[in-house]
Design a protein around this motif. Structure first.
Motif, mmCIF file in Angstrom:
data_model
loop_
_atom_site.group_PDB
_atom_site.id
_atom_site.type_symbol
_atom_site.label_atom_id
_atom_site.label_comp_id
_atom_site.label_asym_id
_atom_site.label_seq_id
_atom_site.Cartn_x
_atom_site.Cartn_y
_atom_site.Cartn_z
ATOM 1 N N LYS A 375 -12.328 9.138 -7.699
ATOM 2 C CA LYS A 375 -11.150 8.494 -7.102
ATOM 3 C C LYS A 375 -9.880 8.793 -7.895
ATOM 4 N N ARG A 458 -14.152 18.477 5.074
ATOM 5 C CA ARG A 458 -14.833 17.190 5.129
ATOM 6 C C ARG A 458 -14.399 16.300 3.963
ATOM 7 N N SER A 461 -10.918 14.970 4.725
ATOM 8 C CA SER A 461 -10.982 13.926 5.754
ATOM 9 C C SER A 461 -11.463 12.603 5.162
ATOM 10 N N THR A 462 -12.476 12.655 4.323
ATOM 11 C CA THR A 462 -13.000 11.436 3.710
ATOM 12 C C THR A 462 -11.966 10.778 2.808
ATOM 13 N N ASN A 464 -8.686 11.044 3.038
ATOM 14 C CA ASN A 464 -7.621 10.493 3.876
ATOM 15 C C ASN A 464 -8.035 9.164 4.509
ATOM 16 N N GLN A 465 -9.286 9.090 4.944
ATOM 17 C CA GLN A 465 -9.794 7.829 5.521
ATOM 18 C C GLN A 465 -9.804 6.713 4.480
ATOM 19 N N ARG A 466 -10.152 7.078 3.253
ATOM 20 C CA ARG A 466 -10.177 6.082 2.165
ATOM 21 C C ARG A 466 -8.771 5.557 1.894
ATOM 22 N N GLU A 468 -6.255 5.432 4.012
ATOM 23 C CA GLU A 468 -5.804 4.616 5.147
ATOM 24 C C GLU A 468 -6.394 3.217 5.105
ATOM 25 N N GLN A 469 -7.583 3.109 4.541
ATOM 26 C CA GLN A 469 -8.224 1.799 4.462
ATOM 27 C C GLN A 469 -7.600 0.928 3.373
#
Length: 469
Positions: A375, A458, A461-462, A464-466, A468-469
């Motif tokens: 992270k 991939r 994408s993962t 970016n999703q993290r 956004e959350q």
């Protein structure tokens, strides 16, 4: 971000590193050994120690820049801090005072080489670490790295051309221009000025992207620092590139240190002929490398492209040396021999530089692969560790070069055309098998790299999703 503009300033940032790398690889060992008269083993030992020191300073600066918090971002404070020491130390490296003993000259070379390498690293690692943030696109990274290595290699090659055609001039005292110390001293002045100019342009040009760059991650205690380093450096794809880089670094240090010896003594080329090689073989080779690295990356992926280019270079390695030993090449120093070797060097540079471009682009892709676990973005650690793997052992390669010339019996006062051919053949017989084994091992580990375009996308994408959350 305006990527074309940023790619340009990012590429210009490699000029200082390219000139320094070319100087250390092509001329410095020869200058202190054959021109000034420091014994080969002492010159190679000093440069080897300095290279190993540089490898460790890479890691320190890389990690520090990852975690630096300032209004200039993580990288720029280091880049600006390097502007003054780099040209000063580089100048004095090539303009040493006269010493009465070899040990004093050895210590001077050791200290100045360490200072030049460390101050250049202070700029290079933070500057290079900006790349993965300028673009996260899989193929754009190869284009960006190809431009960076274009500037780095071209700048070093231009300085080589200036050395052979302008700086190294025969005189009554030095009929062989390669042995004229004034040429090397002038080289030091011109190179120092070009290096600092490029560093200023790149630093100022990339100032605009500072607000868009990632903020440094916080480590509150030693345990967190230890955990970050462990998780970062144990990334599988990074490990195989790291180990491969160890063997590649040894091969590169070994080969580059002997290059001027082979051109001067084994092939018998004059300064003008060596300069011609740079113009008709090296520069076109660099341009070709930019093209093939990008096209092959798109068609077959970075790993396979790097393996193919590397195997071509490896297979061709022994050919000219074998032909020379068995008497199938034109005469010593002839223009016919120059044409043949120029063709060989063109293929060697095209494939070798392409591998370097592709591997650097692969390192960029590891950043996001690691970020999934840690992270944290650790560009500085990865690029510095990549440098560590090659530099720490390229010093071994440099020392091997000095050892080989010593074991083969090449005298420090040797003159082209007057060296026993048995000595020259022995140097080649040492060089070829050692170099090929080291290079083959590097390709083996490179083949174990696992991140392809699909994996990288991939990962992005993962992440970016993290966010956004």
């Amino acid at each position: 971000m305006n990527n074309n503009r940023n790619f340009l300033f990012y590429g210009i940032g490699s000029i200082a590193f390219g000139i320094k790398g070319n100087a250390f690889s092509w001329f410095l060992f020869f200058y202190y050994n054959m021109v000034i008269g420091l014994p080969a083993w002492m010159a190679s030992l000093a440069l080897g120690i300095a290279t190993i020191w540089d490898a460790f300073s890479d890691l320190l600066i890389g990690y520090s820049s990852d975690h630096t918090k300032s209004r200039l971002g993580r990288r720029h404070p280091y880049m600006y801090a390097a502007l003054l020491p780099v040209p000063i130390f580089f100048y004095y490296l090539w303009n040493p005072p006269i010493f009465q003993t070899d040990i004093n000259l050895f210590l001077y070379l050791l200290i100045m080489a360490i200072l030049v390498r460390t101050s250049t690293t202070l700029f290079e690692i933070p500057n290079q670490s900006l790349g993965p943030e300028i673009t996260r696109d899989y193929h754009e990274r190869t284009r960006m790295m190809s431009l960076r290595y274009f500037f780095g290699w071209i700048s070093g090659t231009v300085m080589t051309i200036l050395m052979w055609f302008i700086f190294l001039k025969p005189t009554e005292e030095y009929p062989n221009a390669q042995l004229n110390p004034e040429g090397y001293q002038t080289y030091g002045i011109v190179a120092a000025l070009l290096m600092v100019a490029a560093m200023i342009i790149s630093s100022l040009g990339l100032n605009k992207i500072i607000p868009e760059l990632s903020k440094p991650a916080k480590n509150n205690n030693f345990r967190e620092i230890k955990s970050e380093l462990k998780n970062t450096l144990l990334n599988r794809s990074f490990l195989v590139l790291f180990i491969g880089g160890i063997f590649a670094g040894m091969a590169a240090g070994f080969s580059s240190s002997l290059n001027i010896y082979f051109n001067t003594f084994f092939w018998g080329f004059s300064t003008i002929q060596i300069g011609i090689v740079s113009i008709i073989a090296v520069i076109p080779g660099i341009i070709t490398a930019m093209i093939i690295s990008q096209r092959l990356s798109v068609k077959i992926g970075k790993r396979r492209a790097a393996i193919i280019c590397g195997m071509i270079a490896l297979v061709l390695t022994p050919v000219p040396y074998a032909l020379r030993v068995y008497g199938y090449l034109p005469g010593f120093g002839s223009n016919e021999l120059l044409a043949i070797m120029s063709t060989y060097y063109f293929i060697e540079v095209s494939t070798g530089v392409a591998v370097t471009i592709l591997v650097s682009s692969m390192v960029s892709d590891i950043v996001e692969d690691s970020e999934l676990t840690t992270k944290k973005r650790s560009e500085g650690i990865f690029f510095s560790a990549q440098g560590f793997s090659s530099k720490a052992v390229s010093g071994v390669g440099i020392f091997l070069a000095g050892l080989v010339t010593t074991l083969a019996g090449l005298p420090s006062d040797a003159k082209p055309g007057s060296v026993d051919d048995t000595i020259l053949v022995n140097i080649a017989l040492f060089f070829v098998p050692i170099y090929m084994i080291l290079y083959l091992l590097s390709l083996y580990f490179l083949n174990l790299y696992k991140i392809d375009k699909e994996t990288h996308e991939r990962n992005i994408s993962t992440i970016n999703q993290r966010v956004e959350q």
